[in-house]
Design a protein around this motif. Structure first.
Motif, PDB file in Angstrom:
ATOM      1  N   LYS A 105       7.576 -42.977 -74.712  1.00  0.00           N
ATOM      2  CA  LYS A 105       8.928 -43.119 -75.262  1.00  0.00           C
ATOM      3  C   LYS A 105       9.535 -41.751 -75.572  1.00  0.00           C
ATOM      4  O   LYS A 105      10.716 -41.515 -75.326  1.00  0.00           O
ATOM      5  N   VAL A 106       8.696 -40.857 -76.116  1.00  0.00           N
ATOM      6  CA  VAL A 106       9.175 -39.503 -76.425  1.00  0.00           C
ATOM      7  C   VAL A 106       9.560 -38.784 -75.144  1.00  0.00           C
ATOM      8  O   VAL A 106      10.568 -38.077 -75.076  1.00  0.00           O
ATOM      9  N   ILE A 107       8.758 -38.969 -74.095  1.00  0.00           N
ATOM     10  CA  ILE A 107       9.038 -38.322 -72.818  1.00  0.00           C
ATOM     11  C   ILE A 107      10.352 -38.819 -72.236  1.00  0.00           C
ATOM     12  O   ILE A 107      11.149 -38.042 -71.698  1.00  0.00           O
ATOM     13  N   GLU A 108      10.612 -40.111 -72.349  1.00  0.00           N
ATOM     14  CA  GLU A 108      11.858 -40.675 -71.821  1.00  0.00           C
ATOM     15  C   GLU A 108      13.071 -40.024 -72.476  1.00  0.00           C
ATOM     16  O   GLU A 108      14.043 -39.667 -71.797  1.00  0.00           O
ATOM     17  N   VAL A 109      13.020 -39.865 -73.791  1.00  0.00           N
ATOM     18  CA  VAL A 109      14.130 -39.237 -74.512  1.00  0.00           C
ATOM     19  C   VAL A 109      14.273 -37.788 -74.073  1.00  0.00           C
ATOM     20  O   VAL A 109      15.384 -37.303 -73.828  1.00  0.00           O
ATOM     21  N   ALA A 110      13.163 -37.070 -73.963  1.00  0.00           N
ATOM     22  CA  ALA A 110      13.202 -35.664 -73.580  1.00  0.00           C
ATOM     23  C   ALA A 110      13.708 -35.496 -72.153  1.00  0.00           C
ATOM     24  O   ALA A 110      14.467 -34.561 -71.857  1.00  0.00           O
ATOM     25  N   GLN A 111      13.319 -36.383 -71.249  1.00  0.00           N
ATOM     26  CA  GLN A 111      13.791 -36.308 -69.868  1.00  0.00           C
ATOM     27  C   GLN A 111      15.297 -36.477 -69.792  1.00  0.00           C
ATOM     28  O   GLN A 111      15.968 -35.790 -69.017  1.00  0.00           O
ATOM     29  N   GLU A 112      15.825 -37.395 -70.592  1.00  0.00           N
ATOM     30  CA  GLU A 112      17.269 -37.614 -70.609  1.00  0.00           C
ATOM     31  C   GLU A 112      17.991 -36.365 -71.114  1.00  0.00           C
ATOM     32  O   GLU A 112      19.024 -35.961 -70.565  1.00  0.00           O
ATOM     33  N   LEU A 160       9.892 -31.056 -67.573  1.00  0.00           N
ATOM     34  CA  LEU A 160       9.231 -32.332 -67.324  1.00  0.00           C
ATOM     35  C   LEU A 160       9.289 -32.749 -65.861  1.00  0.00           C
ATOM     36  O   LEU A 160       8.754 -33.793 -65.491  1.00  0.00           O
ATOM     37  N   ARG A 161       9.931 -31.936 -65.029  1.00  0.00           N
ATOM     38  CA  ARG A 161       9.862 -32.191 -63.594  1.00  0.00           C
ATOM     39  C   ARG A 161       8.507 -31.776 -63.049  1.00  0.00           C
ATOM     40  O   ARG A 161       8.102 -32.194 -61.970  1.00  0.00           O
ATOM     41  N   VAL A 162       7.820 -30.913 -63.798  1.00  0.00           N
ATOM     42  CA  VAL A 162       6.495 -30.444 -63.391  1.00  0.00           C
ATOM     43  C   VAL A 162       5.408 -31.325 -64.000  1.00  0.00           C
ATOM     44  O   VAL A 162       4.397 -31.609 -63.373  1.00  0.00           O
ATOM     45  N   LEU A 163       5.625 -31.757 -65.252  1.00  0.00           N
ATOM     46  CA  LEU A 163       4.657 -32.601 -65.944  1.00  0.00           C
ATOM     47  C   LEU A 163       4.981 -34.070 -65.716  1.00  0.00           C
ATOM     48  O   LEU A 163       6.136 -34.461 -65.707  1.00  0.00           O
ATOM     49  N   ASN A 164       3.958 -34.864 -65.542  1.00  0.00           N
ATOM     50  CA  ASN A 164       4.161 -36.308 -65.470  1.00  0.00           C
ATOM     51  C   ASN A 164       3.360 -36.982 -66.580  1.00  0.00           C
ATOM     52  O   ASN A 164       2.646 -36.325 -67.332  1.00  0.00           O
ATOM     53  N   SER A 165       3.489 -38.281 -66.680  1.00  0.00           N
ATOM     54  CA  SER A 165       2.824 -39.019 -67.768  1.00  0.00           C
ATOM     55  C   SER A 165       1.310 -38.853 -67.729  1.00  0.00           C
ATOM     56  O   SER A 165       0.659 -38.709 -68.768  1.00  0.00           O
ATOM     57  N   PHE A 195       7.649 -29.801 -77.733  1.00  0.00           N
ATOM     58  CA  PHE A 195       6.965 -29.504 -76.474  1.00  0.00           C
ATOM     59  C   PHE A 195       7.663 -30.201 -75.308  1.00  0.00           C
ATOM     60  O   PHE A 195       7.962 -29.578 -74.281  1.00  0.00           O
ATOM     61  N   CYS A 196       7.944 -31.493 -75.467  1.00  0.00           N
ATOM     62  CA  CYS A 196       8.569 -32.254 -74.386  1.00  0.00           C
ATOM     63  C   CYS A 196       9.990 -31.779 -74.094  1.00  0.00           C
ATOM     64  O   CYS A 196      10.445 -31.821 -72.944  1.00  0.00           O
ATOM     65  N   ALA A 212       4.184 -23.794 -66.362  1.00  0.00           N
ATOM     66  CA  ALA A 212       5.371 -24.335 -67.038  1.00  0.00           C
ATOM     67  C   ALA A 212       5.190 -24.308 -68.553  1.00  0.00           C
ATOM     68  O   ALA A 212       6.121 -23.961 -69.301  1.00  0.00           O
ATOM     69  N   ILE A 213       3.999 -24.652 -69.027  1.00  0.00           N
ATOM     70  CA  ILE A 213       3.722 -24.646 -70.470  1.00  0.00           C
ATOM     71  C   ILE A 213       3.792 -23.224 -71.017  1.00  0.00           C
ATOM     72  O   ILE A 213       4.433 -22.954 -72.043  1.00  0.00           O
ATOM     73  N   LEU A 214       3.140 -22.294 -70.324  1.00  0.00           N
ATOM     74  CA  LEU A 214       3.120 -20.907 -70.798  1.00  0.00           C
ATOM     75  C   LEU A 214       4.505 -20.275 -70.732  1.00  0.00           C
ATOM     76  O   LEU A 214       4.879 -19.496 -71.610  1.00  0.00           O
ATOM     77  N   ALA A 215       5.290 -20.627 -69.713  1.00  0.00           N
ATOM     78  CA  ALA A 215       6.652 -20.083 -69.600  1.00  0.00           C
ATOM     79  C   ALA A 215       7.511 -20.540 -70.770  1.00  0.00           C
ATOM     80  O   ALA A 215       8.261 -19.749 -71.361  1.00  0.00           O
ATOM     81  N   ALA A 216       7.410 -21.830 -71.121  1.00  0.00           N
ATOM     82  CA  ALA A 216       8.186 -22.361 -72.246  1.00  0.00           C
ATOM     83  C   ALA A 216       7.745 -21.715 -73.552  1.00  0.00           C
ATOM     84  O   ALA A 216       8.575 -21.394 -74.413  1.00  0.00           O
TER      85      ALA A 216
END
Length: 208
Positions: free
Chosen positions: A164-171, A131-136, A125-126, A108-112
């Motif tokens: 907090k950054v992840i929450e914003v990116a997930q939304e 982020l369905r593949v990456l978790n906290s 990055f986020c 997922a990282i390399l694809a992005a």
């Protein structure tokens, strides 16, 4: 039959060992050639082969690299490949070699990165990595391993505010998946530039 078996038994006393000796000699010659003429590539391949194995085995290769004057550079989301790779005369740590980082995360990282180029900062990055593949826990392992050290914030800052950054990116990713596009995106303006609020990176507390 007994006479024939006696000959077979006699041959087994030395023929089997000689065949193995010949095979090992060929392998030794080939690996010695690779180490002499392509030492960095050879060590990178050995380290890749040791992923998931004993730590002692990996440390042995690290020591060998040090003796040859080759540096093993830390993992980096902008530089690392899935496996250990040659990087400017040194060896770059592979993302798959980081503990608790699965193959799906690395892909997922390399694809992005392949789609959009280098990551500008942790927020970028986020926003771009699925982020369905990456978790906290996975992201915390990347932070602690130093995979974001070349970006904008320190490890202490990221560990303090990455959730907090992840929450914003997930939304944002959920909105993209639902096909929701903001007026500013349609007009080609970023939400930050249009006064829609601070970047998620502003949530990261300044830590010395």
């Amino acid at each position: 039959a007994e006479r024939i078996f006696a000959k077979i038994e006699h041959f087994a006393g030395y023929g089997f060992n000689k065949s193995h000796s010949a095979a090992y000699a060929v392998i030794s010659y080939r690996t010695a050639y690779l180490k002499a003429h392509y030492p960095i590539e050879y060590l990178a391949a050995l380290m890749t082969n040791a992923i998931g194995g004993k730590v002692e085995e990996m440390m042995k290769y690290f020591a060998e690299a040090r003796d040859l004057g080759v540096s093993v550079l830390g993992p980096d989301v902008n530089e690392s490949e899935k496996e250990f790779a040659v990087c400017g005369g040194n060896i770059r740590y592979g993302l798959a070699a980081i503990k608790n980082i699965g193959e799906g995360v690395v892909e997922a990282i390399l694809a992005a990165r392949n789609r959009g180029g280098r990551f500008q900062d942790f927020e970028d990055f986020c926003n771009r990595v699925d982020l369905r593949v990456l978790n906290s826990r996975t992201i915390e392992c990347l932070i602690r391993a130093g995979a974001f050290d070349s970006l904008r914030h320190t490890r202490a800052q990221l560990l303090d505010g990455y959730e907090k950054v992840i929450e914003v990116a997930q939304e944002r990713q959920r909105e993209r998946d639902l096909g929701q596009i903001s007026l500013f995106e349609i007009m080609g303006e970023s939400e930050e530039g249009a006064g829609r609020g601070p970047s998620a990176l502003g949530l990261l507390r300044d830590v010395p």
